[in-house]
Scaffold this motif. Structure first.
Motif, PDB file in Angstrom:
ATOM      1  N   SER A 177      -9.671   2.078  -0.201  1.00  0.00           N
ATOM      2  CA  SER A 177      -9.554   1.416  -1.455  1.00  0.00           C
ATOM      3  C   SER A 177      -8.220   0.682  -1.229  1.00  0.00           C
ATOM      4  CB  SER A 177      -9.306   2.916  -2.300  1.00  0.00           C
ATOM      5  OG  SER A 177      -7.964   3.515  -1.723  1.00  0.00           O
ATOM      6  N   LEU A 178      -7.642   0.260  -0.352  1.00  0.00           N
ATOM      7  CA  LEU A 178      -6.666  -0.371  -0.128  1.00  0.00           C
ATOM      8  C   LEU A 178      -7.060  -1.847  -0.091  1.00  0.00           C
ATOM      9  CD1 LEU A 178      -4.434   1.324   2.533  1.00  0.00           C
ATOM     10  CD2 LEU A 178      -4.325   1.581   0.334  1.00  0.00           C
ATOM     11  N   THR A 179      -6.230  -2.828  -0.818  1.00  0.00           N
ATOM     12  CA  THR A 179      -6.630  -4.076  -0.724  1.00  0.00           C
ATOM     13  C   THR A 179      -5.114  -4.875  -0.646  1.00  0.00           C
ATOM     14  OG1 THR A 179      -6.156  -4.775  -3.012  1.00  0.00           O
ATOM     15  CG2 THR A 179      -8.251  -3.586  -2.485  1.00  0.00           C
ATOM     16  N   LYS A 180      -5.522  -6.363  -0.356  1.00  0.00           N
ATOM     17  CA  LYS A 180      -4.385  -7.065  -0.078  1.00  0.00           C
ATOM     18  C   LYS A 180      -3.302  -7.258  -1.166  1.00  0.00           C
ATOM     19  CE  LYS A 180      -6.705 -11.375  -1.935  1.00  0.00           C
ATOM     20  NZ  LYS A 180      -7.067 -12.734  -1.518  1.00  0.00           N
ATOM     21  N   THR A 181      -3.754  -6.849  -2.550  1.00  0.00           N
ATOM     22  CA  THR A 181      -2.869  -6.806  -3.457  1.00  0.00           C
ATOM     23  C   THR A 181      -2.081  -5.538  -3.690  1.00  0.00           C
ATOM     24  OG1 THR A 181      -4.540  -6.323  -5.107  1.00  0.00           O
ATOM     25  CG2 THR A 181      -4.236  -8.670  -4.639  1.00  0.00           C
ATOM     26  N   SER A 182      -2.607  -4.586  -3.053  1.00  0.00           N
ATOM     27  CA  SER A 182      -1.959  -3.170  -3.002  1.00  0.00           C
ATOM     28  C   SER A 182      -0.333  -3.331  -2.660  1.00  0.00           C
ATOM     29  CB  SER A 182      -2.520  -2.327  -1.999  1.00  0.00           C
ATOM     30  OG  SER A 182      -3.806  -1.984  -2.376  1.00  0.00           O
ATOM     31  N   SER A 183       0.301  -2.515  -3.480  1.00  0.00           N
ATOM     32  CA  SER A 183       1.796  -2.714  -3.132  1.00  0.00           C
ATOM     33  C   SER A 183       2.259  -1.865  -1.805  1.00  0.00           C
ATOM     34  CB  SER A 183       2.737  -1.965  -4.314  1.00  0.00           C
ATOM     35  OG  SER A 183       2.583  -0.548  -4.464  1.00  0.00           O
ATOM     36  N   ILE A 184       3.295  -2.463  -1.460  1.00  0.00           N
ATOM     37  CA  ILE A 184       3.858  -1.624  -0.102  1.00  0.00           C
ATOM     38  C   ILE A 184       4.161  -0.343  -0.169  1.00  0.00           C
ATOM     39  CG2 ILE A 184       5.892  -1.689   1.424  1.00  0.00           C
ATOM     40  CD1 ILE A 184       6.255  -4.650   0.964  1.00  0.00           C
ATOM     41  N   ALA A 185       4.661   0.090  -1.545  1.00  0.00           N
ATOM     42  CA  ALA A 185       5.015   1.415  -1.857  1.00  0.00           C
ATOM     43  C   ALA A 185       3.836   2.264  -1.843  1.00  0.00           C
ATOM     44  CB  ALA A 185       5.778   1.573  -3.167  1.00  0.00           C
TER      45      ALA A 185
END
Length: 303
Positions: A26-34
């Motif tokens: 579910s992670l994407t390039k726009t996911s936040s670092i946190a």
């Protein structure tokens, strides 16, 4: 290493949701670092807690192995996020992951050494008394590991350090996207592996310490590629496969070298010195062969 070092284990009133496995898919390039940190950490922590609980009542070799891997993966993850976690948050956690991995590894090391000694026995070495003594040492290591790795304490510790990390990341990097950050950390891990591989490849047969350094760097890079694959551009399956192949050769060499060190450093009261020396000669021969194979892999990697 201080095997009896303690980490303060308060049970915080706010709990990190370690029981809920999040999907890295579910992670994407726009996911936040946190948010990416929590998504990546949760399944590894769940695995560590599960293995710690299982090992409190049984002593499967694979269980100790998987627990050690889980702590190594957490070390790699904390290293990746350390620029935003800061030294005060990341360093103590990494040291405790290292200690717990070493405790779990005590039993695993005797499993490996015992297997190699059985191979030596089957090849004709007269080391029956040492094989029996190694089984006893393994049983002692199990008791030590189970005493030192209490599942409730491990769960409390992981809940505490991950909650601290999550809180720190939310305040230090907010909603910064993860892709550029992940690429930067991967490049640094790749440079470290390349540098260590080239250093090891300077000699026809690499030095033990140099091979060990390559192994650690390759393991870290592989874990990070597996973590960050959903958020960085381009597939890394081929790289991961190549790293795994190199790690297998380096791991086979490391098993021999670590077992030799373990047997040399252990006191066997009921085993004649000549028997111990015979086992060490057999291990030395195996180590030379595996060192050559590992060196060839490292030279290919450095090119």
């Amino acid at each position: 290493m201080d095997m009896d070092g303690d980490w303060p284990l308060p049970r915080p009133t706010t709990r990190f949701k370690i029981g809920r496995k999040r999907s890295a898919g579910s992670l994407t390039k726009t996911s936040s670092i946190a948010s990416t940190f929590s998504s990546l950490a949760a399944p590894v922590v769940a695995e560590a807690v599960q293995q710690a609980r299982a090992l409190s009542v049984e002593s499967r070799p694979e269980g100790f192995h998987q627990l050690r891997i889980a702590f190594r993966k957490l070390r790699a993850l904390y290293w990746a996020y350390s620029p935003y976690l800061g030294e005060a948050t990341s360093a103590p956690a990494i040291e405790e992951f290292k200690r717990l991995a070493a405790v779990a590894g005590g039993t695993r090391d005797w499993d490996i050494a015992g297997g190699l000694l059985n191979d030596a026995l089957e090849s004709g070495a007269s080391i029956e008394t040492l094989v029996a003594a190694a089984r006893e040492k393994r049983a002692e290591a199990v008791v030590h590991s189970q005493t030192m790795i209490q599942s409730d304490a491990v769960e409390a510790f992981l809940n505490d350090v991950l909650l601290r990390a999550q809180t720190t990341l939310e305040s230090s990097c907010g909603e910064l996207p993860v892709r550029a950050f992940a690429r930067k950390r991967l490049r640094l891990a790749q440079r470290t592996l390349r540098k260590r591989s080239r250093r090891a490849a300077r000699h026809e047969i690499a030095h033990e310490e140099a091979l060990h350094d390559v192994r650690k760097a390759g393991k870290k890079l592989r874990y990070l590629l597996e973590f960050f694959q959903p958020v960085v551009k381009g597939g890394h399956d081929r790289t991961i496969k190549a790293l795994t192949a190199v790690q297998n050769k380096l791991g086979q060499f490391n098993d021999i070298a670590a077992s030799e060190t373990l047997i040399r450093s252990t006191s066997f009261d009921a085993v004649p010195a000549a028997v111990v020396e015979e086992s060490l000669r057999w291990l030395e021969g195996q180590k030379c062969r595996r060192m050559r194979a590992a060196s060839r892999r490292v030279r290919a990697l450095s090119e």
